[in-house]
Design a protein around this motif. Structure first.
Motif, PDB file in Angstrom:
ATOM      1  N   ASP A 200     -23.945  54.236  -4.416  1.00  0.00           N
ATOM      2  CA  ASP A 200     -24.548  54.036  -3.089  1.00  0.00           C
ATOM      3  C   ASP A 200     -25.057  52.612  -2.923  1.00  0.00           C
ATOM      4  N   ALA A 201     -25.725  52.097  -3.959  1.00  0.00           N
ATOM      5  CA  ALA A 201     -26.254  50.731  -3.880  1.00  0.00           C
ATOM      6  C   ALA A 201     -25.118  49.719  -3.814  1.00  0.00           C
ATOM      7  N   LEU A 202     -24.065  49.950  -4.570  1.00  0.00           N
ATOM      8  CA  LEU A 202     -22.918  49.040  -4.545  1.00  0.00           C
ATOM      9  C   LEU A 202     -22.269  48.999  -3.169  1.00  0.00           C
ATOM     10  N   TYR A 203     -22.078  50.175  -2.567  1.00  0.00           N
ATOM     11  CA  TYR A 203     -21.461  50.236  -1.243  1.00  0.00           C
ATOM     12  C   TYR A 203     -22.313  49.484  -0.216  1.00  0.00           C
ATOM     13  N   GLN A 204     -23.622  49.652  -0.315  1.00  0.00           N
ATOM     14  CA  GLN A 204     -24.511  49.044   0.669  1.00  0.00           C
ATOM     15  C   GLN A 204     -24.517  47.522   0.557  1.00  0.00           C
ATOM     16  N   ILE A 205     -24.458  47.018  -0.660  1.00  0.00           N
ATOM     17  CA  ILE A 205     -24.551  45.572  -0.863  1.00  0.00           C
ATOM     18  C   ILE A 205     -23.177  44.899  -0.759  1.00  0.00           C
ATOM     19  N   MET A 206     -22.152  45.524  -1.353  1.00  0.00           N
ATOM     20  CA  MET A 206     -20.831  44.890  -1.405  1.00  0.00           C
ATOM     21  C   MET A 206     -19.886  45.363  -0.312  1.00  0.00           C
ATOM     22  N   GLY A 207     -20.072  46.614   0.091  1.00  0.00           N
ATOM     23  CA  GLY A 207     -19.075  47.231   0.961  1.00  0.00           C
ATOM     24  C   GLY A 207     -18.073  48.004   0.126  1.00  0.00           C
ATOM     25  N   ALA A 208     -17.611  49.128   0.641  1.00  0.00           N
ATOM     26  CA  ALA A 208     -16.732  50.020  -0.124  1.00  0.00           C
ATOM     27  C   ALA A 208     -15.418  49.336  -0.500  1.00  0.00           C
ATOM     28  N   GLU A 209     -14.829  48.550   0.423  1.00  0.00           N
ATOM     29  CA  GLU A 209     -13.530  47.929   0.156  1.00  0.00           C
ATOM     30  C   GLU A 209     -13.617  46.898  -0.964  1.00  0.00           C
ATOM     31  N   SER A 210     -14.637  46.033  -0.885  1.00  0.00           N
ATOM     32  CA  SER A 210     -14.818  45.008  -1.917  1.00  0.00           C
ATOM     33  C   SER A 210     -15.088  45.664  -3.267  1.00  0.00           C
ATOM     34  N   TYR A 211     -15.904  46.709  -3.255  1.00  0.00           N
ATOM     35  CA  TYR A 211     -16.195  47.435  -4.494  1.00  0.00           C
ATOM     36  C   TYR A 211     -14.903  47.989  -5.091  1.00  0.00           C
ATOM     37  N   GLN A 212     -14.086  48.654  -4.260  1.00  0.00           N
ATOM     38  CA  GLN A 212     -12.863  49.288  -4.738  1.00  0.00           C
ATOM     39  C   GLN A 212     -11.894  48.269  -5.328  1.00  0.00           C
ATOM     40  N   ARG A 213     -11.762  47.109  -4.650  1.00  0.00           N
ATOM     41  CA  ARG A 213     -10.865  46.061  -5.154  1.00  0.00           C
ATOM     42  C   ARG A 213     -11.289  45.587  -6.545  1.00  0.00           C
ATOM     43  N   ASN A 214     -12.598  45.376  -6.699  1.00  0.00           N
ATOM     44  CA  ASN A 214     -13.091  44.878  -7.983  1.00  0.00           C
ATOM     45  C   ASN A 214     -13.024  45.932  -9.077  1.00  0.00           C
ATOM     46  N   VAL A 215     -13.167  47.195  -8.694  1.00  0.00           N
ATOM     47  CA  VAL A 215     -13.020  48.273  -9.670  1.00  0.00           C
ATOM     48  C   VAL A 215     -11.576  48.324 -10.170  1.00  0.00           C
ATOM     49  N   GLU A 216     -10.634  48.215  -9.249  1.00  0.00           N
ATOM     50  CA  GLU A 216      -9.207  48.254  -9.616  1.00  0.00           C
ATOM     51  C   GLU A 216      -8.838  47.097 -10.527  1.00  0.00           C
ATOM     52  N   LYS A 217      -9.498  45.962 -10.348  1.00  0.00           N
ATOM     53  CA  LYS A 217      -9.248  44.802 -11.210  1.00  0.00           C
ATOM     54  C   LYS A 217     -10.002  44.900 -12.534  1.00  0.00           C
ATOM     55  N   GLY A 218     -10.863  45.914 -12.662  1.00  0.00           N
ATOM     56  CA  GLY A 218     -11.646  46.076 -13.884  1.00  0.00           C
ATOM     57  C   GLY A 218     -12.857  45.169 -13.950  1.00  0.00           C
ATOM     58  N   LEU A 219     -13.253  44.591 -12.813  1.00  0.00           N
ATOM     59  CA  LEU A 219     -14.377  43.654 -12.788  1.00  0.00           C
ATOM     60  C   LEU A 219     -15.719  44.345 -12.544  1.00  0.00           C
ATOM     61  N   ILE A 220     -15.679  45.559 -12.019  1.00  0.00           N
ATOM     62  CA  ILE A 220     -16.887  46.373 -11.858  1.00  0.00           C
ATOM     63  C   ILE A 220     -16.616  47.721 -12.503  1.00  0.00           C
ATOM     64  N   GLU A 221     -17.551  48.144 -13.328  1.00  0.00           N
ATOM     65  CA  GLU A 221     -17.396  49.410 -14.028  1.00  0.00           C
ATOM     66  C   GLU A 221     -18.668  50.223 -13.877  1.00  0.00           C
ATOM     67  N   VAL A 222     -18.506  51.468 -13.451  1.00  0.00           N
ATOM     68  CA  VAL A 222     -19.627  52.406 -13.376  1.00  0.00           C
ATOM     69  C   VAL A 222     -19.273  53.563 -14.289  1.00  0.00           C
ATOM     70  N   ALA A 223     -20.046  53.743 -15.349  1.00  0.00           N
ATOM     71  CA  ALA A 223     -19.643  54.721 -16.361  1.00  0.00           C
ATOM     72  C   ALA A 223     -20.854  55.333 -17.056  1.00  0.00           C
ATOM     73  N   PRO A 224     -20.687  56.533 -17.606  1.00  0.00           N
ATOM     74  CA  PRO A 224     -21.767  57.131 -18.402  1.00  0.00           C
ATOM     75  C   PRO A 224     -22.040  56.297 -19.648  1.00  0.00           C
ATOM     76  N   LEU A 225     -23.239  56.388 -20.158  1.00  0.00           N
ATOM     77  CA  LEU A 225     -23.655  55.587 -21.309  1.00  0.00           C
ATOM     78  C   LEU A 225     -22.762  55.838 -22.525  1.00  0.00           C
ATOM     79  N   ALA A 226     -22.284  57.058 -22.680  1.00  0.00           N
ATOM     80  CA  ALA A 226     -21.456  57.387 -23.846  1.00  0.00           C
ATOM     81  C   ALA A 226     -20.202  56.523 -23.913  1.00  0.00           C
ATOM     82  N   TYR A 227     -19.728  56.027 -22.768  1.00  0.00           N
ATOM     83  CA  TYR A 227     -18.521  55.207 -22.726  1.00  0.00           C
ATOM     84  C   TYR A 227     -18.748  53.807 -23.302  1.00  0.00           C
ATOM     85  N   MET A 228     -20.001  53.445 -23.553  1.00  0.00           N
ATOM     86  CA  MET A 228     -20.305  52.106 -24.073  1.00  0.00           C
ATOM     87  C   MET A 228     -20.110  52.007 -25.581  1.00  0.00           C
ATOM     88  N   ARG A 229     -20.026  53.140 -26.259  1.00  0.00           N
ATOM     89  CA  ARG A 229     -19.951  53.132 -27.723  1.00  0.00           C
ATOM     90  C   ARG A 229     -18.702  52.399 -28.213  1.00  0.00           C
TER      91      ARG A 229
END
Length: 359
Positions: A200-229
């Motif tokens: 929600d915070a990402l969408y509000q600050i970046m916009g959904a389209e910009s967020y999605q583009r950066n996620v697809e490029k692997g530049l933004i990652e939102v993940a559970p803590l277990a994925y950091m291991r």
């Protein structure tokens, strides 16, 4: 003694409120003015672009200071909210000299709708300044103090300026009374609800389209803590949210993932743990272990820094008071129990002594 109460000095102060700022400062149905009058026991009379303040000298000067703070905020283009008024009153009553305008001038970035994101309290300003100075910052405080949102804004701004190459947002996907396994879908679908506040915070600050583009490029990652291991996180701005729900092992795992060129923000509210009752929080342990480590900053916010609906601040305060009363009761009960046990041991020792003397 004369037996008579000493009369307080009554003061009158007249200040000018420009017409274009009157409505903003006074509030709907003069709600802001009435709140200041009630809080400081002063009377305010508005007439022809001036406002007369009448009351005990100290209170009247405090009311004048509050109005000047609000006027400056209004001149800066802010809509004066109940939170602004409550905060200004709290500062005045505690005789704090915080300049609200200087806090307001620190714009972190803008939302997709062009709304500026900036700290609103001294606690938030200190938190933001600490993030600028330190490699790792722990932001501790109750709900509504902007811990995650401000960190997110700074992460996005650092990303836009190419200060970091990636944003990583994570939180423990711990069950808060619900069972994860019963949620529909694959693993990502199951954990997405736990990460929704970050989206929600990402969408509000970046916009959904910009967020999605950066996620697809692997530049933004939102993940559970277990994925950091097992990872090393270089050149990244990393935010660990809801850290009060980490175990000590998880917290150690996370903090040892940090690589070169990275900045880390750890946020949490120690009063809202969802861990088993007898489990120690990784956040609690980290505060004890890392308190004197250089390049790690600690920002502690209070209910005064709550910037949600004013009722949230009252709820936080009420729970704090309740928990303090419970803690005092538990301490008294434990003390009485120890005294009773001590008396019981003394009585038993006395009985043993009498039996031995009788033999």
């Amino acid at each position: 003694m004369t037996g008579k109460k000493e009369q307080m000095a009554i003061m009158e102060i007249v200040i000018e409120i420009p017409v274009e700022h009157e409505k903003n400062i006074f509030g709907g149905f003069d709600a802001h003015i009435k709140k200041i009058e009630k809080s400081l026991n002063v009377t305010m009379v508005a007439r022809d672009g001036t406002l007369k303040l009448i009351g005990e000298a100290g209170n009247t000067k405090q009311a004048e200071g509050i109005l000047m703070q609000l006027l400056e905020l209004s001149k800066r283009g802010n809509e004066i909210t109940e939170q602004n008024v409550n905060y200004a009153i709290g500062l005045a009553l505690d005789n704090e000299k915080t300049d609200m305008a200087s806090i307001d001038s620190d714009i972190l970035c803008y939302t997709i709708q062009g709304k500026p994101i900036k700290p609103k309290t001294a606690g938030q300003k200190e938190y933001v300044d600490l993030i600028r100075k330190k490699m790792i910052v722990f932001g501790i405080g109750p709900a509504g103090t902007g811990k995650t949102y401000l960190a997110m804004a700074m992460a996005i701004e650092a990303f836009k300026r190419d200060e970091v190459g990636k944003i990583i947002l994570t939180r423990p996907a711990i069950e808060a009374g619900e069972k994860l396994g019963f949620l529909p879908g694959d693993l990502q679908s199951k954990v997405d609800p736990y990460l929704r506040p970050l989206y929600d915070a990402l969408y509000q600050i970046m916009g959904a389209e910009s967020y999605q583009r950066n996620v697809e490029k692997g530049l933004i990652e939102v993940a559970p803590l277990a994925y950091m291991r097992g990872r090393t996180l270089d050149n990244s701005f990393i935010i660990l949210d809801e850290a009060q729900n980490t175990t000590p092992a998880q917290m150690k795992m996370f903090l040892t993932r940090i690589g070169f060129g990275s900045k880390v923000i750890v946020t949490g509210d120690l009063t809202q743990k969802d861990l088993p009752f007898d489990s120690k929080s990784g956040l609690e342990q980290a505060l004890e272990v890392l308190g004197k480590v250089e390049d790690i900053g600690f920002s502690y916010m209070t209910n005064r820094d709550v910037v949600r609906h004013p009722l949230v601040q009252k709820i936080v305060t009420a729970y704090d008071d309740y928990e303090k009363r419970q803690e005092r009761r538990n301490q008294v009960a434990a003390s009485k129990k120890n005294q009773a046990q001590g008396q019981q041991h003394s009585n038993e020792a006395a009985r043993q002594g009498r039996r031995m003397r009788g033999n």
